[in-house]
Design an enzyme around this catalytic site. Structure first.
Site, short mmCIF file in Angstrom:
data_model
loop_
_atom_site.label_atom_id
_atom_site.label_comp_id
_atom_site.label_asym_id
_atom_site.label_seq_id
_atom_site.Cartn_x
_atom_site.Cartn_y
_atom_site.Cartn_z
N GLY D 19 43.26 69.18 60.43
CA GLY D 19 43.72 69.99 59.31
C GLY D 19 43.77 71.42 59.79
O GLY D 19 43.46 71.69 60.94
N CYS D 20 44.20 72.34 58.97
CA CYS D 20 44.31 73.69 59.50
C CYS D 20 44.87 74.71 58.55
O CYS D 20 45.14 74.46 57.39
CB CYS D 20 45.18 73.70 60.73
SG CYS D 20 46.38 72.41 60.74
N ALA D 21 45.05 75.91 59.12
CA ALA D 21 45.71 77.01 58.42
C ALA D 21 46.87 77.47 59.27
O ALA D 21 46.79 77.44 60.50
CB ALA D 21 44.73 78.15 58.23
N SER D 188 45.18 77.93 62.95
CA SER D 188 43.74 77.72 63.04
C SER D 188 43.51 76.24 62.82
O SER D 188 44.01 75.67 61.86
CB SER D 188 43.03 78.53 61.96
OG SER D 188 41.66 78.25 61.97
N HIS D 213 51.49 73.32 62.51
CA HIS D 213 51.54 72.25 61.51
C HIS D 213 50.19 72.10 60.84
O HIS D 213 49.16 72.20 61.47
CB HIS D 213 51.97 70.97 62.25
CG HIS D 213 51.66 69.71 61.53
ND1 HIS D 213 51.01 68.66 62.12
CD2 HIS D 213 51.93 69.32 60.27
CE1 HIS D 213 50.89 67.68 61.25
NE2 HIS D 213 51.43 68.05 60.14
#
Lengths: 156, 272, 499, 392
Positions: D19-21, D188, D213
């Protein structure tokens, strides 16, 4: 007729506690009781085909999801004993049990009228009343032993 | 020693009892550079020292603001609060001068949130009570699984419009959409769809017209009744007051009511 | 329209033993038995019988037998009776076939292919009856070291919960099960020193005092979730998935939402209680982290936060992410896990066995050096203490018991939980049925089950020559596989017997 | 042949789960700007990552070598560098080369060496295909064939900088504060495995195409198999990789306009298509028929960038957050609005697009020096190549 003050018990009292919240309305207590009070003490023999169906001394009353067994409370102040005209109804001072002697019963129904709990039944065939005797000779009364959900429990 | 919550469940209550003597009623916090834990801890401290109103400036995405506050405290938030603003909250009044992000009022129990701007996705998810007023538009899945219980009847008021899946799974409460012109039409490149899909409780009042395809098949249409008109008048009045707007053109007559056709939308889905 | 479905069961009544007590008539909530007063005869509408054996169990004269309908169409190994029935049911209803309980297909049980070790000669076995034998377990994140360094979890952030036996009662929500059933679980857990789980239906007012032994769930429906609920608990559990129905939500039909259930779930009486398939604030791993920390914030970091998922293909990677996202306890529920209601297709075909998932998760967390960051709980069809012991040896800290607990209370796994009718008073809210479960009786039976299985575990530990459960936990050397393929042994991380 | 999978996806999961930013900045006037706001913005979303991956793509940073391909290559072993250099020098004219400058940063553990090479393919090596194809060949050869080496980026006048750590740490390490670019994307990362590897961080790139992504592509299995049919080796086994290859296949090789590429990846629902007017309706039906295996399903928000353009795209029912803002010359895309407002409190425009509705940012035509020359008409050679299912 006995007076209230003379009823003080001397021994431990065994009573059947009725738990409405656990009564499932299966009526099995009625059958176990009736068989226990049948000479054969056997369900199949007591209720065999073609035989007169015996009656127990416990009765289940139901109204929707509410159901519970009516069985003698063996009261500390037994109105049935006070009301009995023939001395058939007596309280055993040692055990606190209220016992009924059918031999002395004249079938006047006074006890039935007097009992606030409605636990004394009329035995039409024999013309006497019948009530719970806590199954003499049994460790646990038949109704208590047979109840599948501990809606009847024996307290001492 | 490792602390064992089995043993000290009541500690929280104890702490609130050990209050310091009350200081200023209004407390100010500068949130710049603080992470959410630090910010929320400071808020706890201020409340413990008797603050009844808290102003937070310089908010830049900190999450969970006011989420464990359980008394009628007023918050004034300047900046952009982060996700799960007032999640699980119970009784706070919170005013945001700016936009809010996703998860505003997530599983909120009571209180009031007023946002002078827009909000992101899943506003009022699983919300059970209280009111949320949003001046502008909101993102996806607003009021998803909002529900009501007894006296608790949550209300979400949206000045502009919500994106798709507004009122999905809605099980109670009220959403009012004023359908004012959007701040940026780019947020609505196509008309929002799937409104009230799976709705099985509550109502949505929408100002204007909707094409049938925009709503879930579980939605019924009606005109608001008299009592509802009165309710809508009150909502329009509150909205105008909160945001200092004159909304003469918005009248309860322009609203349609969306309601669940069935309490049990999926009753016939199964073979028993 | 006439149904083409033949009855699943036939009811045989021995006339010579039937005393017309009508217990069977009164006890069948499905109304299978009918008394004809005119003829003084008893009839059975067998098409209604679900095979729960309530009548058989209560019949005072053992006059009744219920058995699978022996009528057979032409034998066909491909088109089994079950397939025929299901096609027929769907042709008649046009709907999704619902079922209850756990998977009933003959999925390989790896427990039955794993064998335990015992001490002989080189080390002594210990006599558990006289020597101390410790089953106490702490659930929650453990710090990396006693004096934690920079960046590590601080002890104050590691709330732990003590249980006296590694057996927990799994999530069964009020509404799905009766108040009496939940009360029984709560009382037994409290008495034996373990925990029960509210499921996602809230904590009934009657059980508020049992909060200290409650794992309270926060699931997609958020029923009954508020500050009090979250804080009156031992552990807060985020339910992502369930072994019986990975990937789908729950659906408590409106007719089961009676006053008490409505109050506990905090929704109006009679509305469907729909639990969406996902939690709509969790669409990604960083969103899970967001909810975990939302709950930690709401509970002031005093409660371990558990996350429960169904055992699916990438359980190991997901579990690792869950732990990194801040979960203090992770629960993996295997394909044999039970349910109150699930589409049959999903129950029987989605997910993987708990044995493989558990082993894979424990291995992954160890490879990444983060096994200590979270407790690992396995769930899904544990049938005996032997299964439990093997699960602990594979790496579980504790196991959840669902079906076993229900069976202890009387359940015969008739799989009709979804109908709202349960002749045993467990999975129902109809007051006349629910009162069939006396919490005094059921709690006692549950405590005895916990005691019995705990004794079993102690016996085995003693035989292995260890006297504390932690010496078994993750100790895969105590296991050997028989009848398993190379890849299965590899995933389980155990040697073949004799190796 | 080395196994990149063992580096990036050591447990052999179906794909890397993460997951991420995301954050991106485009100066629409084409002016090169400092990345400072980007660092601040991405680090403001620290809670979305877990410190196991951060990365940036920056466009316009090597104007002095604007006509050369800038290969940024990571080496886990100095021997690998020799091997790579001898490979490159045999096939390319190397105009310049240097170690990418770094700054000692405590938070960065065991960094690999990163070098950059400005080069053009030599005549005589694979003359039958375009320069782009030759560079791609070199990237694949190095990534698959040379142990302990991995190409971060291979476009002209741009670079990818990425590694294990929080993005702000990576920025500091690579001294990104000293670069100026007109387009910045930042990522991130929250991978679910700890063996995070520098090459596994975002952005993923091929030539000057980069992708960052957020989310998980549930259709990865079939997207990948379709791409493999077209010669793409998904060696990293991460879903982000397929996004890069889908764009490369459709936009570069098949020369579809970006408006169609986004409609292939996140097409309208059938019921929406049925409501459309002709000819749009038939076109979309055709797209969904032909490219059904490239529908990207599951939650995703991504930013795809190349010279002169960046596109933010969400899945069809917007399961991941994405917001956009315009302040002055800058277009911002971010997972969270707060990050945009942090670096640009006064926005001229702010919006949050509906699912499948792309955010398209282009450098305004008045600054054509940035733009690649307008796409040439498809040459006959290309046509032949396309027909033959030309392999990269």
């Amino acid at each position: 007729m006995k007076k209230a003050g003379e009823m003080k018990r001397t021994g431990a009292v065994r009573k059947i506690q009725i738990r409405e919240e656990a009564c499932i309305g299966c009526h099995l207590c009625e059958f176990y009781c009736a068989a226990e009070h049948h000479p054969s003490k056997d369900l199949l023999k007591a209720f065999g085909p073609g035989r007169e169906r015996p009656r127990g001394r416990v009765r289940v009353v139901e109204e929707g999801p509410v159901s519970f067994a009516l069985v003698c409370r063996h009261c500390d102040e037994p109105l049935c004993v006070f009301a009995c005209v023939s001395g058939a109804m007596e309280r055993d001072l040692e055990t606190g049990k209220v016992i009924h002697d059918p031999e002395r019963c004249v079938g006047c129904l006074s006890c039935i009228l007097a009992c606030a709990n409605g636990t004394i039944l009329w035995d039409e065939k024999r013309g006497v009343v019948a009530k719970c005797d806590l199954c003499p000779g049994r460790e646990v009364p038949a109704c208590v032993a047979g109840c599948p959900n501990e809606a009847l429990i024996l307290t001492e | 020693m490792i602390s064992n919550p089995n043993m000290d469940i009541d500690n929280l209550e104890l702490e609130t009892r050990n209050l310091k003597p009350p200081t200023a009623r209004l407390a100010r916090v500068d949130a710049r550079g603080l992470d959410y834990r630090e910010l929320n801890r400071r808020v706890d401290e201020l409340l413990a020292s008797g603050a009844g109103e808290i102003e937070i400036r310089g908010v830049h995405g900190q999450r969970y603001i006011a989420s464990r506050v359980r008394r009628p405290v007023s918050f004034r938030i300047h900046g952009t609060p982060g996700n799960d603003l007032a999640a699980f909250s119970d009784g706070v009044r919170l005013e945001v001068f700016g936009d809010a992000q996703d998860g505003v009022g997530n599983t909120m129990n009571s209180g009031e949130i007023i946002i002078h701007g827009r909000a992101g996705d899943i506003v009022g998810m699983g919300m059970r009570g209280g009111r949320i007023f949003i001046r502008d538009e909101v993102g996806y899945r607003t009021a998803i699984h909002m529900k009501e219980y007894g006296e608790q009847r949550p209300v979400i008021v949206i000045g502009v419009m919500g994106q798709d899946f507004l009122g999905e799974y809605m099980a109670g409460g009220v959403v009012v959409i004023l359908n004012l012109p959007p701040r940026n039409p780019k947020s609505f490149s196509r008309p929002p769809a799937f409104i009230g899909t799976g709705i099985h409780g509550g109502k949505i009042f929408f100002r204007g017209k909707l094409e049938p395809y925009q709503t879930g098949k579980e939605v019924g249409f009606d005109r608001p009744d008299e009592k509802e008109m009165e309710f809508l008048s009150g909502i329009i009045r509150d909205y105008s007051n909160y945001f200092g707007l004159n909304l003469a053109q918005v009248v309860p007559d322009d609203f349609i009511k969306l309601y669940p056709k069935h309490l049990r939308p999926y009753g016939r889905l199964y073979a028993y | 329209m006439k149904s083409y479905l033949p009855p699943e069961f036939i009811v045989e009544r021995r006339e010579d033993r039937c005393i017309r007590c009508l217990t069977c008539v009164r006890q069948c909530g499905f109304e299978t038995h009918v008394y004809d007063a005119e003829e003084n005869s008893l009839l059975s509408r067998e098409e209604l019988c679900v095979g729960c054996l309530r009548c058989v169990t209560l019949c005072p004269t053992r006059a009744l037998t219920v058995r699978t309908n022996p009528s057979e169409s032409r034998p066909n190994a491909n088109w089994t009776r079950e397939h025929l029935r299901d096609v027929c049911r769907q042709a008649e209803s046009g709907g999704v076939i619902l079922t209850g309980s756990g998977n009933d297909k003959p999925i390989r049980s790896y427990w039955d292919h794993l064998f335990l070790n015992a001490s002989q000669v080189t080390n002594p076995s210990i006599d558990p009856l006289r020597e101390p034998m410790e089953l106490r377990t702490y659930l929650g994140r453990k710090p990396d070291a006693l004096e934690p360094g920079e960046g590590r979890a601080r002890e104050s952030e590691c709330p732990n919960v003590r249980i006296e036996t590694p057996l927990l009662f799994s999530a069964m929500s009020f509404g799905a099960i009766s108040l009496q059933a939940m009360q029984s679980l709560a009382r037994a857990a409290s008495e034996y020193g373990t925990l029960f789980n509210t499921g996602e239906g809230g904590l009934p007012a009657e059980l508020v005092d049992y909060g200290k032994v409650a794992i309270v769930q926060c699931a997609s429906g958020r029923f009954g979730v508020n500050w009090e609920y979250l804080n009156n608990s031992a552990i807060v559990e985020i339910k992502i998935g369930q072994g019986a129905k990975p990937g789908i939500g729950g659906h408590l039909p409106g007719e089961k939402v009676l006053a008490k259930v409505a109050e506990t779930r905090m929704i109006p009486v009679g509305t469907d209680a729909l639990s969406p398939a996902p939690q709509h604030d969790i669409y990604s791993i960083e969103d899970l982290s967001m909810l975990i920390y939302a709950l930690k914030e709401a509970t002031s970091y005093r409660k371990p936060i558990s996350v429960k998922i169904a055992a699916v293909h990438n359980a190991a990677a997901i579990a690792s992410g869950m732990v990194r996202a801040g979960a203090d306890m992770i629960v993996i529920d295997g394909i044999r896990g039970g349910t109150g209601a699930a589409p049959k297709l999903i129950r029987d075909h989605v997910g993987i066995p708990i044995e493989l998932a558990l082993a894979a998760v424990d291995t992954r967390l160890r490879e990444e050096g983060i096994r200590n960051w979270a407790s690992l709980v396995a769930a899904g069809g544990f049938r005996s203490a032997a299964d439990v012991i093997k699960a602990i040896a594979l790496g579980a800290d504790a196991v959840y018991l669902g079906t076993a607990a229900l069976v202890a209370m009387g359940c015969t796994i008739c799989q009709k939980c979804y109908t709202g009718i349960c002749n045993w008073g467990i999975c129902t809210n109809r007051p006349e049925l629910a009162k069939r479960l006396n919490p005094d009786v059921a709690a006692r039976r549950l405590v005895k089950l916990l005691r019995g299985w705990s004794l079993d575990i102690k016996e085995i530990l003693g035989g292995m020559g260890v006297n504390a459960i932690e010496s078994l936990r993750g100790n895969r050397l105590q296991l050997r596989g028989v009848g398993l393929e190379e890849w299965e042994l590899r995933v389980l991380g155990v040697k073949g017997a004799g190796e | 042949m080395k196994n990149l999978r063992s580096l990036n996806n050591p447990y052999r999961d179906d794909k890397v789960f993460e997951g991420c930013a995301i954050f991106a900045l485009l100066n629409q006037a084409g002016r090169n700007v400092s990345g400072e706001p980007v660092f601040r913005a991405i680090s403001n979303m620290r809670n979305r990552g877990n410190g196991l991956g951060g990365g940036f793509a920056v466009y316009g940073i090597y104007p002095e070598y604007a006509e050369h391909y800038a290969l940024q290559v990571m080496f886990d072993d100095p021997l690998a560098r020799e091997e790579v250099e001898s490979y490159l020098k045999g096939r390319f004219e190397v105009a310049d080369e240097e170690e990418v400058p770094t700054r000692k940063t405590q938070a960065v553990i065991h960094p690999p060496q990163v070098f950059r090479y400005f080069l053009k393919p030599r005549a005589g090596w694979m003359d039958d295909v375009t320069e782009d194809e030759r560079v791609i060949r070199a990237v694949m050869d190095i990534n698959i064939g040379i142990k302990d080496a991995f190409v971060f980026s291979s476009g002209k006048n741009m670079g990818v900088f990425k590694g294990v750590g929080h993005p702000e740490t990576i920025a500091e390490y690579f001294r990104l504060d000293e670069y100026r670019g007109y387009l910045w994307t930042a990522h991130s990362r929250f991978p679910t495995n700890s063996r995070a590897w520098w090459g596994g961080a975002h952005p993923f790139s091929i030539l000057d195409w980069t992708v960052i992504h957020n989310g998980e592509i549930s259709s990865y299995g079939i997207n990948r198999r379709y791409l493999e049919m077209h010669g793409y080796a998904c060696t990293l086994e991460t879903d982000t990789e397929v996004l890069a290859y889908i764009v490369d296949l459709l936009a570069r090789r098949q020369r579809l306009p970006m408006s169609l590429v986004t409609k292939i990846m996140a097409p309208p629902l059938w019921e929406e298509i049925e409501r459309m007017k002709e000819p749009e309706r038939s076109e979309l039906i055709k797209l969904r028929q032909i490219y059904s295996s490239l529908l990207v399903n599951g939650p995703f928000a991504c930013v795809i960038a190349h010279h002169g353009e960046m596109i933010g795209l969400n899945d069809r029912i917007r399961l991941r957050p994405m917001t956009a803002g315009i302040g002055g010359e800058n277009l911002y895309i971010s997972s969270e609005e707060a990050s945009i407002r942090l670096v640009c409190p006064e926005l001229d425009e702010f919006w949050s697009p509906q699912g499948g509705d792309p955010i398209v940012g282009r450098v305004k035509p008045e600054s054509p020096e940035i733009f690649e020359p307008a796409r040439p008409e498809v040459s006959d050679e290309d046509r032949a190549g396309l027909k033959a299912g030309g392999r990269v």
